[in-house]
Design an enzyme around this catalytic site. Structure first.
Site, PDB file in Angstrom:
ATOM      1  N   CYS A  71     114.135  -6.860  61.230  1.00  0.00           N
ATOM      2  CA  CYS A  71     114.335  -7.836  59.844  1.00  0.00           C
ATOM      3  C   CYS A  71     115.377  -8.570  59.572  1.00  0.00           C
ATOM      4  CB  CYS A  71     113.767  -7.494  58.760  1.00  0.00           C
ATOM      5  SG  CYS A  71     113.884  -8.719  57.528  1.00  0.00           S
ATOM      6  N   CYS A  94     116.620  -9.905  56.321  1.00  0.00           N
ATOM      7  CA  CYS A  94     116.970  -7.851  55.790  1.00  0.00           C
ATOM      8  C   CYS A  94     118.232  -8.048  55.703  1.00  0.00           C
ATOM      9  CB  CYS A  94     116.301  -7.473  56.100  1.00  0.00           C
ATOM     10  SG  CYS A  94     114.179  -7.299  55.935  1.00  0.00           S
TER      11      CYS A  94
END
Length: 110
Positions: free
Chosen positions: A34, A37
């Site tokens: 991600c 993230c």
């Protein structure tokens, strides 16, 4: 992927580390693949250092731990859940600027 002062939490120890915590807890639900993230990780790590002793900071890898994210209805990542007294007090979904997260942290520990 956890930084200094950041706890890696999993399905097995989530209740103990987060719900039973004396301190408010910021939980970062993330995954290796991600991008947002990775972008938010240094902010979360910085908060762990800045609020050491007042705030517990934990990370849950959603690919390795399926039960906890589904228990809290995590659909998008990164998701930050703010726990106080074993209950979700606030949340952020997706990437946001550091100031937004810090404002919620300040309210949580007040």
């Amino acid at each position: 992927m956890a930084g200094v002062g950041v706890l890696e939490v999993n399905d097995a120890n989530f209740d103990q580390e987060v719900l039973n915590s004396e301190q408010p807890v910021l939980v970062d639900f993330w995954a290796v693949w991600c991008g947002p993230c990775k972008a938010i990780a240094p902010v979360v790590d910085g908060l762990a250092v800045a609020y050491s002793g007042k705030l517990k900071v934990a990370k849950v890898n959603v690919d390795q731990n399926g039960a906890t994210p589904s228990r809290y209805g995590i659909r998008g990542i990164p998701t930050l859940l703010f726990f106080k007294g074993g209950k979700v007090a606030d949340q952020i979904v997706g990437y946001v600027p550091q100031e937004v997260i810090e404002e919620k942290v300040k309210r949580l520990i007040a």
